[in-house]
Design a protein around this motif. Structure first.
Motif, PDB file in Angstrom:
ATOM      1  N   ARG A 175     -20.349 -26.475  20.021  1.00 43.87           N
ATOM      2  CA  ARG A 175     -19.610 -25.404  19.348  1.00 43.87           C
ATOM      3  C   ARG A 175     -18.669 -24.701  20.312  1.00 43.87           C
ATOM      4  N   ALA A 176     -19.114 -24.491  21.545  1.00 43.87           N
ATOM      5  CA  ALA A 176     -18.257 -23.838  22.535  1.00 43.87           C
ATOM      6  C   ALA A 176     -17.038 -24.695  22.858  1.00 43.87           C
ATOM      7  N   LEU A 177     -17.255 -26.012  22.996  1.00 42.57           N
ATOM      8  CA  LEU A 177     -16.140 -26.897  23.321  1.00 42.57           C
ATOM      9  C   LEU A 177     -15.134 -26.992  22.178  1.00 42.57           C
ATOM     10  N   SER A 178     -15.604 -26.822  20.934  1.00 44.99           N
ATOM     11  CA  SER A 178     -14.677 -26.925  19.802  1.00 44.99           C
ATOM     12  C   SER A 178     -13.640 -25.804  19.819  1.00 44.99           C
ATOM     13  N   GLY A 179     -13.943 -24.698  20.502  1.00 45.38           N
ATOM     14  CA  GLY A 179     -12.979 -23.606  20.598  1.00 45.38           C
ATOM     15  C   GLY A 179     -12.180 -23.626  21.879  1.00 45.38           C
TER      16      GLY A 179
END
Length: 467
Positions: free
Chosen positions: A117-121
């Motif tokens: 989820r962090a990498l998606s942003g």
């Protein structure tokens, strides 16, 4: 068998406090209370609350209970933040328990989900990009922008804020130069179009044998345009004299820096109501201090004005004005009580060239600065008692009304006749934010007196005679 852990899409939740609520639930799985982060209005806190976890086989999640309810309107955020660790350990001779292995796998699954989820942003290369490119940051240099290098293969330090400001200033100067070039081109086209060789003959005639030089000059300075219908002016027609007639309206070009100096001279050619406006709906500012308006009227035959653009707006410089002209009548009787001075309430507008009569104040407002000839008559029936009368022409100075001109009279005595009260003079209107003239009447009788009914004998004529 333990519950199967699900990697939830959501691992955070937010609430808005109401000043009374102190318990806030969350439904995402954690492995101990240390995995829960609590923030109030964006500021993380680790005191003032307790966390109670719900077993995974009972739904997971838990509750955050504050010792004191958060303030009304505050934002309470509850989120999961896992740090990588092992929840169990085994030696070479141990037999791993299934629930211990499952719990370790749950932690890794949840942690990887949070990382995903962090990498998606985060910023990342597209599927068709990134070949041969690196996102490694260059050496930090304070105050510089971060840009791609010329080859597009990596990041580099860019210009400073001062460099960007200088570039912006130079761009503004370039735009200004372009505008001036446009204006120069327009003027040259106008000059070329206004010169006809057949009329002006040769501009320069050189005779090298005799040594004579003969020059000619085009003497035409103001082409005349007849506009019996509404017309939109072109900047290439600058300097033209425009005759408006038949109720036509003239529309000026949009004011811009490149049009600084564009001018037209316009006059009313036949006495019909003609006017001037702008393509952008800008106000036109009279140079004589008159009221700024989006429509500039030329209601009287022969009225003439110069319209000049300064690059940001249009100015109207009146050359000849024969107005405004206002003629008012009071044809019905009007009671004038004793002991006060009362406004004469005009009930017929015979002529109002510029539309200045304001029935709300029973007067003429919006007058341009200048001198106005005033001629007023009031039909005042006589009785068996002679009374002292005062006519006061009041002037508005932008703040208040005050007496400007006065006429006093003593009426005759008798019956079946009327006394004509008169007021004549020159009223001066200055350059104030608001202007106006109106009439007030008072008398010395202890009884109410009337302005007599008449189709002609109570009037007010006001005419501007100059500036």
């Amino acid at each position: 068998m333990g519950a199967v852990f699900a990697n939830q899409i959501r691992a955070a939740i937010a609430f808005v406090g109401d000043g009374a609520r102190d318990t806030f639930p969350f439904d995402f799985d954690v492995f101990d209370a240390g995995d829960v982060r609590v923030a109030i209005n964006g500021t993380e806190t680790d005191t003032g609350f307790h966390i109670a976890l719900t077993p995974t086989d009972q739904g997971g999640g838990g509750v955050v209970q504050f010792e004191n309810p958060p303030a009304n309107g505050s934002t309470i955020s509850i989120a999961r933040q896992l740090y990588l660790r092992r929840l169990s350990s085994f030696d070479a001779m141990s037999i791993p328990r299934g629930d211990a292995l499952e719990r370790d796998l749950d932690l890794m699954t949840a942690a990887l989900g949070d990382v995903d989820r962090a990498l998606s942003g985060a910023l990342r290369f597209g599927a068709d990009q990134g070949e041969g490119a690196s996102a490694e940051l260059p050496v930090i240099k304070p105050g510089r922008a971060l840009i791609w290098n010329a080859a597009g293969t990596g990041l580099a330090n860019g210009p400073t804020a001062d460099d960007i400001a200088v570039a912006s200033h130079k761009a503004s100067q370039a735009q200004d130069a372009a505008n001036r070039a446009e204006a120069a081109e327009s003027r040259s086209e106008t000059a070329r179009a206004s010169f006809e060789r057949s009329t002006a003959s040769a501009m320069l005639d050189l005779d090298f044998r005799s040594g004579d030089v003969l020059t000619w000059e085009d003497e035409r300075r103001m082409p005349v345009i007849d506009a019996p219908v509404s017309r939109i002016m072109d900047i290439r027609e600058t300097g033209s004299l425009v005759r408006l007639s038949s109720g036509a309206q003239l529309t000026l070009p949009v004011a811009s820096l490149a049009r600084n100096g564009v001018r037209f001279r316009v006059f009313n050619g036949d006495g019909t109501m003609v006017d001037i406006t702008t393509a952008a709906g800008n106000v036109i500012r009279p140079t004589n201090g008159g009221v700024e308006a989006t429509v500039y009227p030329l209601p009287t035959r022969g009225d003439m004005v110069d319209l000049v653009c300064d690059g940001t707006r249009w100015f109207a410089a009146p050359i000849h004005e024969s107005g405004p002209v206002v003629k008012l009548l009071r044809v019905a009787s009007q009671s004038i009580p004793a002991g006060g001075a009362f406004l004469v309430e005009w009930d017929q507008v015979i002529e109002d060239s510029h539309g200045l009569y304001d029935s709300g104040v029973h007067g003429i407002t919006g007058l341009a600065p200048g001198f106005y000839h005033v001629d007023i008559g009031v039909r005042f029936p006589i009785t068996d008692q002679s009374v002292f009368t005062t006519l006061s022409l009041e002037r508005f100075d932008g703040t208040d009304w005050s007496s400007h001109l006065q006429a006093n009279d003593i009426t005759a005595m008798g019956s079946g006749a009327a006394h004509s009260l008169r007021l004549n003079g020159i009223a001066r209107i200055g350059t104030t934010p608001g202007t106006g003239l109106r009439l007030r009447l008072s008398h010395s009788d202890a009884q109410t007196r009337d302005i007599g009914a008449s189709g002609l004998l109570t009037w007010c004529h006001i005419h501007r005679i100059g500036g």
